[in-house]
Design a protein around this motif. Structure first.
Motif, PDB file in Angstrom:
ATOM      1  N   PRO A 160     -11.529  -0.364   9.539  1.00  0.00           N
ATOM      2  CA  PRO A 160     -10.622   0.403   8.379  1.00  0.00           C
ATOM      3  C   PRO A 160     -10.932   1.444   7.978  1.00  0.00           C
ATOM      4  N   ALA A 161     -12.208   1.916   7.990  1.00  0.00           N
ATOM      5  CA  ALA A 161     -12.437   3.128   7.188  1.00  0.00           C
ATOM      6  C   ALA A 161     -11.818   3.434   5.872  1.00  0.00           C
ATOM      7  N   ALA A 162     -11.353   4.557   5.597  1.00  0.00           N
ATOM      8  CA  ALA A 162     -10.532   4.744   4.384  1.00  0.00           C
ATOM      9  C   ALA A 162      -9.041   5.035   4.386  1.00  0.00           C
ATOM     10  N   GLU A 163      -8.838   4.881   5.768  1.00  0.00           N
ATOM     11  CA  GLU A 163      -7.237   5.268   5.972  1.00  0.00           C
ATOM     12  C   GLU A 163      -6.229   4.202   5.662  1.00  0.00           C
ATOM     13  N   MET A 164      -6.603   2.997   5.504  1.00  0.00           N
ATOM     14  CA  MET A 164      -5.825   1.778   5.397  1.00  0.00           C
ATOM     15  C   MET A 164      -5.693   1.285   3.843  1.00  0.00           C
ATOM     16  N   ARG A 165      -4.441   1.487   3.425  1.00  0.00           N
ATOM     17  CA  ARG A 165      -4.079   1.170   1.962  1.00  0.00           C
ATOM     18  C   ARG A 165      -2.985   0.199   1.714  1.00  0.00           C
ATOM     19  N   SER A 166      -3.232  -0.838   1.090  1.00  0.00           N
ATOM     20  CA  SER A 166      -1.923  -1.725   0.728  1.00  0.00           C
ATOM     21  C   SER A 166      -0.994  -0.977  -0.099  1.00  0.00           C
ATOM     22  N   PRO A 167       0.285  -1.334  -0.106  1.00  0.00           N
ATOM     23  CA  PRO A 167       1.335  -0.850  -0.923  1.00  0.00           C
ATOM     24  C   PRO A 167       1.099  -1.392  -2.249  1.00  0.00           C
ATOM     25  N   ASP A 168       1.495  -0.434  -3.219  1.00  0.00           N
ATOM     26  CA  ASP A 168       1.571  -1.011  -4.536  1.00  0.00           C
ATOM     27  C   ASP A 168       2.479  -1.979  -4.786  1.00  0.00           C
ATOM     28  N   CYS A 169       2.201  -3.012  -5.705  1.00  0.00           N
ATOM     29  CA  CYS A 169       3.106  -3.875  -6.224  1.00  0.00           C
ATOM     30  C   CYS A 169       4.290  -3.107  -6.987  1.00  0.00           C
ATOM     31  N   GLY A 170       5.380  -3.716  -6.951  1.00  0.00           N
ATOM     32  CA  GLY A 170       6.399  -3.271  -7.872  1.00  0.00           C
ATOM     33  C   GLY A 170       7.344  -2.275  -7.091  1.00  0.00           C
ATOM     34  N   GLY A 171       7.483  -1.111  -7.830  1.00  0.00           N
ATOM     35  CA  GLY A 171       8.112  -0.099  -7.086  1.00  0.00           C
ATOM     36  C   GLY A 171       9.575  -0.453  -6.701  1.00  0.00           C
ATOM     37  N   ASP A 172      10.396   0.338  -5.826  1.00  0.00           N
ATOM     38  CA  ASP A 172      11.489  -0.002  -5.480  1.00  0.00           C
ATOM     39  C   ASP A 172      11.572  -1.211  -4.480  1.00  0.00           C
ATOM     40  N   ALA A 173      10.635  -1.434  -3.771  1.00  0.00           N
ATOM     41  CA  ALA A 173      10.575  -2.779  -2.717  1.00  0.00           C
ATOM     42  C   ALA A 173      10.448  -4.185  -3.591  1.00  0.00           C
ATOM     43  N   GLY A 174       9.922  -3.947  -4.821  1.00  0.00           N
ATOM     44  CA  GLY A 174       9.731  -5.072  -5.535  1.00  0.00           C
ATOM     45  C   GLY A 174       8.809  -5.933  -5.157  1.00  0.00           C
ATOM     46  N   LEU A 175       7.812  -5.578  -4.577  1.00  0.00           N
ATOM     47  CA  LEU A 175       6.583  -6.501  -4.098  1.00  0.00           C
ATOM     48  C   LEU A 175       6.035  -7.270  -4.919  1.00  0.00           C
ATOM     49  N   LYS A 176       5.693  -8.548  -4.809  1.00  0.00           N
ATOM     50  CA  LYS A 176       4.949  -9.250  -5.750  1.00  0.00           C
ATOM     51  C   LYS A 176       3.441  -9.332  -5.325  1.00  0.00           C
ATOM     52  N   PRO A 177       2.671  -9.908  -6.308  1.00  0.00           N
ATOM     53  CA  PRO A 177       1.212 -10.087  -5.964  1.00  0.00           C
ATOM     54  C   PRO A 177       0.905 -11.235  -5.091  1.00  0.00           C
ATOM     55  N   GLN A 178       1.933 -12.125  -5.058  1.00  0.00           N
ATOM     56  CA  GLN A 178       1.965 -13.410  -4.365  1.00  0.00           C
ATOM     57  C   GLN A 178       2.396 -13.155  -2.752  1.00  0.00           C
TER      58      GLN A 178
END
Length: 673
Positions: free
Chosen positions: A272-290
């Protein structure tokens, strides 16, 4: 491997009915006829040299009369080649222009109309505009005359509908069953339909049904012991593994995952090196921790993501698509990609969750709030967001727009109706772009405030571009807006534009890149004296700066920036002295089942550290292979112990720390000795 040309289930290519119409006399006369050029271009389509194929179609285009059906046929045939050359915008334009020239009542052109709609559907699918794909592929199914063409359209249509409108996906698969019952399909084709049924059932909670259809797909492909394993085999087995895992049978899940080859490379490794990152929760997508998703992607030889598709999501279809969009922004240095065997680059699946480290409010929600308040001040009420499936609300939203437009085409009720309709994710990108342009004109005519106009202008400009994921395209699309007087003179509007510009740019750059330009842009927002110190846009800019600084290793700067936002800086990543790990588990952390099946892999875990040194709220952000090491990774940090930290309020020692753990087998186990 990504297939960039349209493949219908029926074989053969129809010659142009009625012949081709040349432009007219040319000097000197061509050495070949138009029909010969068409045959030559068609032959080149079957070969790998797409540049030569495009040249042949463009040559033929100049020999057909502008506005003729022959020109339309050539444009339709040219569209897939443009897409294969990564020229999606031009591909869409060619397909649309070609369709406009094909008489709808000419049955001899049915295959070409179907081709055009199929390429439009494929471009939309590839760019994660699944709503647009549904629209185009429904037209492809309707225009197709042969059973093979209809089944090809249905298969692609169901793929998109699973994440847009599951009820419609079930209906599409039911229609395909009727045709399949009257046809004799190759097992490999029948397996593709079984796989689509698996994904539908996985994403609608029918785990037993998903397991049954996944096993059916595997049988159709030759079973687990087949000598040759291709990407379809790996996908079907991975589907079965997910179904078994969600059904509580972890042992069978690992067995089927073992047969995909994931986590079992003898040569090279998927790092995975350093290049993969998860999107932040919240924001315009409204992603939730669950929220959790499994995304499948292909890594091109230059290290960019060639294609990303959602497989499964707990949280709904829009959650699945948002995680896939995040993956589209990943990339690796080309030299690292070369160490990964091609088979594994073309079929990578990861389990994903969003990060709580730098949660941020939605910019879009703020702009929407300005619009709704302004409409309310004018006596116009916006319909509430629908409860339940968005697809079910679409007809009512369209009816409201038609009613409002009949009353006053340029009135504010019409604007409110367009606003609600464009917020429905089942509306296709091209239709949304047209609606945004229409709404912006109404907003301007009624002197709407700048931030209210941005609700339509910002997404409208983005949706007008198919190739928005190409490097630099997003920034070039939005940068001119900052200088336009209506926005440049409004603090809220110019700040919102800059934040969205940065979000799009950062999502499309490698995690290891410094993003210096992004910091300059964000500083323009953070240092804007016209914004209040606690303005959400200013705070949002500071959070983003701190996030980039932390990623760049500038911990002191990140800590100072975050503190200036007024928020509590208890993130482990930017604390002055984060707690030290004082104990951790040993080899017992490696799950025995994974070791027995010969798996290697990794997981990235995010967790909070209590003041007493215990780990709490641990959750896997990224895991490869999906679900294999997620539990082991979180348990590893549950068993870890950190130094105690004094907190007067008894709160966390630090929160949202992120660590990656690799699960590696001894070299002897990897060699099978």
């Amino acid at each position: 491997m990504r297939i960039k040309t349209i493949a219908l289930l029926s074989a053969g290519v129809l010659a142009m009915a009625g012949g081709l119409v040349p432009v007219g006399a040319q000097t000197p006369p061509p050495s070949t006829t138009v029909q010969q050029d068409f045959d030559a271009a068609t032959a080149l389509d079957a070969k790998p040299d797409r540049t030569a194929s495009l040249a042949a179609w463009e040559k033929l285009e100049t020999r057909t009369k502008a506005g003729s059906r022959s020109r339309g046929i050539v444009l339709v045939r040219k569209a897939p080649t443009l897409f294969a050359l990564n020229r999606a915008d031009e591909s869409v334009k060619a397909a649309r222009a070609g369709l406009a020239l094909l008489p709808a009542d000419d049955a001899s052109l049915a295959e070409d109309r179907t081709r055009a709609f199929l390429i439009l559907g494929q471009v939309a699918t590839d760019t994660l505009d699944y709503a647009g794909a549904v629209t185009a592929l429904q037209q492809a199914e309707a225009s197709a005359l042969t059973t093979g063409d209809k089944l090809g359209a249905m298969l692609a249509l169901a793929t998109a509908q699973v994440f847009i409108d599951p009820t419609a996906a079930a209906a599409t698969l039911a229609r395909s069953d009727t045709l399949i019952a009257k046809s004799k399909l190759e097992n490999s084709v029948a397996a593709r339909f079984a796989r689509e049924r698996t994904l539908l059932k996985l994403n609608t909670g029918d785990i037993a049904g998903a397991r049954a259809s996944a096993l059916q797909a595997i049988r159709l492909l030759g079973g687990l012991e087949t000598d040759k394993v291709d990407i379809m085999d790996a996908s079907a087995r991975s589907d079965a593994a997910i179904a078994f895992l969600l059904g509580g049978n972890a042992e069978e899940a690992r067995r089927y995952m073992a047969y995909t080859g994931a986590g079992r490379m003898v040569k090279g490794s998927f790092d995975p090196a350093a290049e993969m990152r998860s999107p932040d929760c919240g924001g315009d997508a409204g992603l939730k921790p669950q929220d959790v998703a499994v995304v499948e992607f292909n890594i091109a030889s230059d290290g960019t993501i060639d294609q990303a598709v959602p497989i499964y999501a707990a949280g709904g279809g829009q959650v699945a698509l948002e995680f896939a969009r995040a993956v589209k922004g990943w990339s690796w240095p080309a030299e690292k990609v070369q160490a990964i065997p091609a088979f594994y680059r073309y079929h990578v699946r990861v389990e994903m969750r969003c990060s709580t480290a730098f949660q941020r409010p939605s910019i879009g929600d703020g702009l929407d709030g300005v619009l709704e308040q302004w409409l309310s001040s004018k006596g116009v009420t916006v319909a509430p967001e629908p409860v339940g499936p968005q697809a079910a609300a679409l007809a009512g939203q369209r009816a409201e727009l038609a009613s409002a437009a009949a009353q006053s085409p340029d009135g504010l009720r019409t604007l409110a109706a367009i606003y609600r309709l464009t917020s429905n994710p089942t509306v296709a990108r091209e239709e949304r772009a047209a609606l945004y342009a229409r709404a912006l004109a109404i907003a301007k005519a009624n002197d709407a405030p700048p931030s209210a106009r941005l609700t339509f202008d910002l997404p409208g400009r983005v949706d007008a571009v198919t190739d928005i994921w190409k490097p630099g395209v997003f920034e070039r699309t939005l940068t001119p807006m900052v200088s336009e007087p209506v926005y440049a003179n409004d603090p809220q509007a110019r700040a919102a534009i800059r934040l969205i510009m940065v979000d799009g740019a950062v999502a499309r750059t490698r995690k290891s890149e410094k993003n210096d330009t992004a910091i300059v842009t964000l500083r323009q927002v953070a240092d804007d004296k016209a914004l209040r110190p606690n303005d959400p846009l200013r705070v949002g800019a500071l959070i983003r700066i701190a996030s980039i600084e932390e990623r760049n290793g500038q911990i002191d700067a990140a800590r100072a920036t975050f503190a200036s936002s007024g928020l509590t800086a208890n993130q482990c990543a930017i604390m002055d002295a984060p707690p030290k790990m004082v104990s951790k588990p040993g080899s017992e952390a490696f799950p025995m089942e994974a070791q027995r099946w010969g798996f290697e892999g990794w997981t990235q875990v995010q967790y909070d550290i209590g003041a007493d040194g215990n780990v709490v709220n641990q959750r896997a952000l990224l895991s490869y292979p999906p679900f294999i090491f997620s539990e082991a990774g979180t348990k590893f940090f549950t068993m870890a112990k950190y130094a105690k930290t004094y907190r007067p309020d008894g709160g966390l020692g630090c929160g949202a720390t992120t660590s990656r753990i690799k699960f590696l087998l001894p070299e002897s186990a990897r060699r099978g000795s």
